[in-house]
Design a protein around this motif. Structure first.
Motif, PDB file in Angstrom:
ATOM      1  N   ASN A  37       0.821  -1.215   0.000  1.00 48.83           N
ATOM      2  CA  ASN A  37       0.000   0.000   0.000  1.00 48.83           C
ATOM      3  C   ASN A  37       0.854   1.264   0.000  1.00 48.83           C
ATOM      4  N   ASP A  38       2.096   1.110  -0.408  1.00 50.11           N
ATOM      5  CA  ASP A  38       3.027   2.235  -0.390  1.00 50.11           C
ATOM      6  C   ASP A  38       3.344   2.665  -1.813  1.00 50.11           C
ATOM      7  N   GLY A  39       3.755   3.902  -1.993  1.00 46.67           N
ATOM      8  CA  GLY A  39       4.071   4.417  -3.325  1.00 46.67           C
ATOM      9  C   GLY A  39       5.321   3.820  -3.920  1.00 46.67           C
ATOM     10  N   VAL A  40       6.156   3.134  -3.101  1.00 48.93           N
ATOM     11  CA  VAL A  40       7.393   2.558  -3.614  1.00 48.93           C
ATOM     12  C   VAL A  40       7.186   1.146  -4.166  1.00 48.93           C
ATOM     13  N   PHE A  41       5.935   0.687  -4.183  1.00 52.85           N
ATOM     14  CA  PHE A  41       5.673  -0.689  -4.618  1.00 52.85           C
ATOM     15  C   PHE A  41       6.141  -0.928  -6.051  1.00 52.85           C
ATOM     16  N   LEU A  42       5.918   0.039  -6.947  1.00 62.32           N
ATOM     17  CA  LEU A  42       6.328  -0.109  -8.349  1.00 62.32           C
ATOM     18  C   LEU A  42       7.836  -0.258  -8.456  1.00 62.32           C
ATOM     19  N   TYR A  43       8.571   0.554  -7.696  1.00 64.09           N
ATOM     20  CA  TYR A  43      10.030   0.461  -7.731  1.00 64.09           C
ATOM     21  C   TYR A  43      10.503  -0.883  -7.156  1.00 64.09           C
ATOM     22  N   LEU A  44       9.782  -1.375  -6.161  1.00 65.41           N
ATOM     23  CA  LEU A  44      10.118  -2.667  -5.590  1.00 65.41           C
ATOM     24  C   LEU A  44       9.955  -3.776  -6.631  1.00 65.41           C
ATOM     25  N   VAL A  45       8.865  -3.725  -7.397  1.00 65.41           N
ATOM     26  CA  VAL A  45       8.632  -4.724  -8.445  1.00 65.41           C
ATOM     27  C   VAL A  45       9.735  -4.655  -9.494  1.00 65.41           C
ATOM     28  N   LEU A  46      10.114  -3.430  -9.898  1.00 70.98           N
ATOM     29  CA  LEU A  46      11.188  -3.286 -10.885  1.00 70.98           C
ATOM     30  C   LEU A  46      12.501  -3.835 -10.351  1.00 70.98           C
ATOM     31  N   GLY A  47      12.762  -3.607  -9.072  1.00 76.46           N
ATOM     32  CA  GLY A  47      13.979  -4.149  -8.471  1.00 76.46           C
ATOM     33  C   GLY A  47      13.974  -5.668  -8.459  1.00 76.46           C
ATOM     34  N   ILE A  48      12.799  -6.260  -8.170  1.00 74.63           N
ATOM     35  CA  ILE A  48      12.681  -7.719  -8.166  1.00 74.63           C
ATOM     36  C   ILE A  48      12.916  -8.282  -9.562  1.00 74.63           C
ATOM     37  N   VAL A  49      12.353  -7.625 -10.567  1.00 73.97           N
ATOM     38  CA  VAL A  49      12.559  -8.074 -11.945  1.00 73.97           C
ATOM     39  C   VAL A  49      14.040  -8.021 -12.303  1.00 73.97           C
ATOM     40  N   GLY A  50      14.719  -6.936 -11.901  1.00 75.15           N
ATOM     41  CA  GLY A  50      16.150  -6.821 -12.186  1.00 75.15           C
ATOM     42  C   GLY A  50      16.960  -7.906 -11.495  1.00 75.15           C
ATOM     43  N   LEU A  51      16.636  -8.169 -10.218  1.00 78.93           N
ATOM     44  CA  LEU A  51      17.339  -9.229  -9.496  1.00 78.93           C
ATOM     45  C   LEU A  51      17.089 -10.594 -10.118  1.00 78.93           C
ATOM     46  N   THR A  52      15.853 -10.818 -10.590  1.00 83.06           N
ATOM     47  CA  THR A  52      15.520 -12.096 -11.229  1.00 83.06           C
ATOM     48  C   THR A  52      16.352 -12.300 -12.484  1.00 83.06           C
ATOM     49  N   ILE A  53      16.511 -11.238 -13.277  1.00 81.08           N
ATOM     50  CA  ILE A  53      17.324 -11.334 -14.495  1.00 81.08           C
ATOM     51  C   ILE A  53      18.775 -11.654 -14.143  1.00 81.08           C
ATOM     52  N   LEU A  54      19.300 -11.008 -13.094  1.00 82.60           N
ATOM     53  CA  LEU A  54      20.669 -11.290 -12.668  1.00 82.60           C
ATOM     54  C   LEU A  54      20.829 -12.738 -12.202  1.00 82.60           C
ATOM     55  N   LEU A  55      19.817 -13.240 -11.483  1.00 79.72           N
ATOM     56  CA  LEU A  55      19.880 -14.613 -11.003  1.00 79.72           C
ATOM     57  C   LEU A  55      19.848 -15.612 -12.153  1.00 79.72           C
ATOM     58  N   ILE A  56      19.033 -15.311 -13.170  1.00 81.39           N
ATOM     59  CA  ILE A  56      18.982 -16.191 -14.340  1.00 81.39           C
ATOM     60  C   ILE A  56      20.331 -16.195 -15.057  1.00 81.39           C
ATOM     61  N   GLY A  57      20.929 -15.005 -15.174  1.00 80.35           N
ATOM     62  CA  GLY A  57      22.252 -14.924 -15.792  1.00 80.35           C
ATOM     63  C   GLY A  57      23.289 -15.696 -15.002  1.00 80.35           C
ATOM     64  N   HIS A  58      23.205 -15.609 -13.683  1.00 87.10           N
ATOM     65  CA  HIS A  58      24.127 -16.349 -12.829  1.00 87.10           C
ATOM     66  C   HIS A  58      23.932 -17.851 -12.992  1.00 87.10           C
ATOM     67  N   SER A  59      22.685 -18.291 -13.184  1.00 84.73           N
ATOM     68  CA  SER A  59      22.404 -19.716 -13.380  1.00 84.73           C
ATOM     69  C   SER A  59      23.063 -20.232 -14.657  1.00 84.73           C
ATOM     70  N   ILE A  60      23.017 -19.416 -15.714  1.00 84.13           N
ATOM     71  CA  ILE A  60      23.634 -19.819 -16.982  1.00 84.13           C
ATOM     72  C   ILE A  60      25.152 -19.931 -16.828  1.00 84.13           C
ATOM     73  N   LEU A  61      25.769 -18.935 -16.174  1.00 82.86           N
ATOM     74  CA  LEU A  61      27.218 -18.969 -15.967  1.00 82.86           C
ATOM     75  C   LEU A  61      27.631 -20.122 -15.059  1.00 82.86           C
ATOM     76  N   SER A  62      26.810 -20.403 -14.038  1.00 79.88           N
ATOM     77  CA  SER A  62      27.114 -21.511 -13.140  1.00 79.88           C
ATOM     78  C   SER A  62      27.115 -22.836 -13.898  1.00 79.88           C
ATOM     79  N   TRP A  63      26.170 -23.000 -14.813  1.00 85.84           N
ATOM     80  CA  TRP A  63      26.113 -24.230 -15.616  1.00 85.84           C
ATOM     81  C   TRP A  63      27.344 -24.349 -16.521  1.00 85.84           C
ATOM     82  N   LEU A  64      27.729 -23.242 -17.136  1.00 87.09           N
ATOM     83  CA  LEU A  64      28.884 -23.263 -18.029  1.00 87.09           C
ATOM     84  C   LEU A  64      30.171 -23.587 -17.275  1.00 87.09           C
ATOM     85  N   ARG A  65      30.264 -23.179 -16.017  1.00 88.50           N
ATOM     86  CA  ARG A  65      31.498 -23.323 -15.247  1.00 88.50           C
ATOM     87  C   ARG A  65      31.509 -24.570 -14.369  1.00 88.50           C
ATOM     88  N   PHE A  66      30.499 -25.429 -14.491  1.00 87.17           N
ATOM     89  CA  PHE A  66      30.414 -26.640 -13.671  1.00 87.17           C
ATOM     90  C   PHE A  66      30.736 -27.855 -14.533  1.00 87.17           C
TER      91      PHE A  66
END
Length: 475
Positions: A37-66
C-alpha cells in the motif's frame, strides 16, 4: 580409468534459476506485503525483476562453469563463477548415492545425483542437479566400486537383493488416512488464508462474512465437514504421491529404497550407518494395530535438509514387524521376553510432569470464572490419562548386544539400540530419587546434531545399574 570432463544437462540451469528465485521470493514476501500500500511498490517490483534477471544470468554462468568427471577412484568436480572450486571425492569416502527424479526431471528423462560422504561435514558432499538417467545409473554403479579387483563380483551382488518388500495401494490409503498430516495441512491452510486475507477487498470480505453468519447452523456445520474431508483427502493424496511404488530391498551391506509417484527417489542406506531402529505407533494407528518403521542414521542429507531418521516402511501391521525385521534388518530383532516396567512409586512423577501445566489455568479459571471451568477440567483429566499412559508404556528389554526401550510422548515408540552404537549412557538422580531408589537414564547415539538422546525416567535403581554394567562391559 579416466573420463573426460562433463557438463550437467542444460536443464540444470532451470533448477538453479528456480531455486534462486524461490529463495528471493521467500526473502522479499514480507517486504512486498509491507510495501503493497506504499508508493514505492512499483520500484520494488522493478527491483525484483532486475534481481531475477541477474539470477537467471548467474544460473547460466554456473552451468557453463560446472564440470565433473570420474578419474581412477575419485570423483572430481570443478565449479564457481568468480571463485573456482576444485573438489575431489574418493570412492572409499562415499557412503551413499541417491537418485531423485522430480516432475521436471522425469519430463526430460533426467535425475539428480546426491552423493553423501562419511562424516557430518556437508561441504564435502556433492550433488549433480541434472544428468540423464542413464548417466545417473552409471555414476551410481561406478562410484560404488571401491576395489577394481572385485568389480565383477560387486556388480553381480548389486543385482541380487537378499530380500525385498513393497507396500500395497490399500495399505498406502490406510497410511494416508491415519498419518495425522491433517493437522499440519489445516495449520498451513489457516496460515495461507491469514496471509491472503489482506489482499481480499474489504467489501468482498464483509459481504462474504455477513452471508456466512446469516446462514443456518446446519449449513455452517456442513461447510466445516466438507472442508475437513477435503483437507483429509489432500493428506491422503500427499502420502500416496510421496510413498507410491515404495519398495525396500536388502543387499549384503545396504538398504535400497525406491518411492514416489511424481518425484521418484532412490535412496541407499549403508547398514553400518544405522544407529538405531524405531517402531512408532501413533494415537490413531495403535488401536488399529499399525506401526511405522524407521532408522536413525549417522549423517545424511535428504531434500537438501539434514535429517537423521528415515522411514524404511511407511505402514506395517504391528504383528508383521518381527518378520519384517528378520527379513530386512536381521541385525535388529524384537524381543519376545517380558519387558521391565517402571515401578509403581514412579507413577506420581509421570502424573506431575503431564498435569503441572494444565493445573495452573484450571486453578485460575476455577477461582476467577467458575462457569468456564469445564474446559480446563477436561484438559486436566486428559493430562492425567496421558501421564498414566506414559507410565504404563515406559519399559526396557536387554539381550547380549541389544537394548530395547519403549516410551511415549503422545505416540508410542519402541527403539532398538546396539551396544556398539551407543555413544554414552548416563545415570542421574535427584534427592527424591535417592530416597526411593529410582534413577533416570539417558542414552545417546551419533547423528548430525551432536547426538540423539533417549530418556527413560524413574527406573528402578537396581535395573539401571544392570544396564550400566551391560553397557560398560561391551564398549
Amino acid at each position: 580409468m579416466m573420463s573426460n570432463p562433463k557438463r550437467l544437462h542444460p536443464a540444470a540451469m532451470i533448477f538453479t534459476a528456480i531455486s534462486s528465485v524461490r529463495q528471493l521470493v521467500y526473502a522479499l514476501v514480507p517486504i512486498i506485503i509491507l510495501a503493497s500500500n506504499d508508493g514505492v511498490f512499483l520500484y520494488l517490483v522493478l527491483g525484483i525483476v532486475g534481481l531475477t534477471i541477474l539470477l537467471i544470468g548467474h544460473s547460466i554462468l554456473s552451468w557453463l562453469r560446472f564440470t565433473y568427471r570420474v578419474e581412477g577412484d575419485q570423483l572430481r568436480i570443478e565449479q564457481g563463477v568468480i571463485i573456482r572450486k576444485n573438489r575431489t571425492i574418493s570412492k572409499n569416502r562415499i557412503q551413499s548415492i541417491d537418485l531423485t527424479q522430480s516432475v521436471i526431471h522425469r519430463i526430460f528423462g533426467l535425475t539428480k545425483v546426491q552423493i553423501e560422504t562419511a562424516g557430518s561435514d556437508r561441504s564435502v558432499d556433492a550433488a549433480l542437479s541434472a544428468v540423464t538417467f542413464d548417466e545417473g545409473q552409471y555414476l551410481h554403479n561406478e562410484l560404488k566400486r571401491k576395489y577394481e579387483a572385485n568389480e565383477m563380483a560387486e556388480d553381480s551382488s548389486e543385482q541380487l537383493g537378499l530380500a525385498s518388500q513393497s507396500i500395497s495401494f490399500k495399505r498406502l490409503l490406510i497410511a494416508g488416512s491415519t498419518s495425522g498430516s491433517f493437522g499440519v495441512i489445516l495449520s498451513l491452510f489457516a496460515l495461507a488464508f491469514s496471509e491472503l486475507e489482506s489482499f481480499i477487498p474489504e467489501t468482498v470480505y464483509n459481504q462474504t462474512t455477513q452471508w456466512l453468519f446469516s446462514q443456518g447452523v446446519e449449513l455452517l456445520i456442513g461447510l466445516a465437514v466438507m472442508l475437513f474431508v477435503l483437507l483429509w483427502m489432500v493428506g491422503i493424496l500427499g502420502t500416496v504421491i510421496k510413498y507410491g511404488k515404495f519398495t525396500i530391498t536388502r543387499y549384503e551391506d545396504e538398504l535400497f529404497i525406491t518411492r514416489g509417484l511424481l518425484e521418484k527417489r532412490q535412496l541407499t542406506i549403508p547398514i553400518k550407518r544405522i544407529q538405531a531402529v524405531a517402531i512408532k505407533e501413533t494415537l490413531i494407528r495403535q488401536p488399529l494395530g499399525f506401526a511405522t518403521v524407521s532408522v536413525e542414521i549417522a549423517g545424511g542429507v535428504q531434500d537438501d535438509k539434514k535429517v537423521t531418521d528415515t522411514i524404511v516402511f511407511p505402514l506395517l501391521k504391528k504383528s508383521d514387524v518381527p518378520s519384517f525385521l528378520q527379513e530386512i534388518l536381521p541385525e535388529y530383532q524384537s524381543i519376545q521376553s517380558k519387558p521391565v516396567h517402571v515401578p509403581k512409586r514412579g507413577l506420581p512423577y509421570y502424573l506431575l510432569r503431564t498435569t503441572i501445566i494444565p493445573l495452573i489455568p484450571l486453578v485460575i479459571i476455577w477461582i476467577s470464572f467458575p462457569e468456564w471451568v469445564i474446559l480446563p477440567a477436561i484438559v486436566f483429566i486428559l493430562a492425567i490419562l496421558l501421564g498414566i499412559a506414559r507410565y504404563r508404556t515406559t519399559s526396557f528389554q536387554m539381550t547380549e548386544t541389544q537394548l530395547t526401550l519403549q516410551f511415549r510422548l503422545f505416540s508410542k515408540e519402541t527403539v532398538m539400540l546396539k551396544s556398539r552404537r551407543i555413544q554414552s549412557l548416563e545415570k542421574s538422580q535427584h534427592f527424591l530419587h535417592r530416597k526411593q531408589n529410582l534413577a533416570k537414564m539417558k542414552v545417546s547415539i551419533l547423528n548430525n546434531y551432536g547426538g540423539r538422546h533417549y530418556s527413560v525416567h524413574e527406573l528402578e535403581l537396581a535395573d539401571l545399574d544392570e544396564i550400566v554394567d551391560w553397557y560398560s562391559y561391551r564398549i
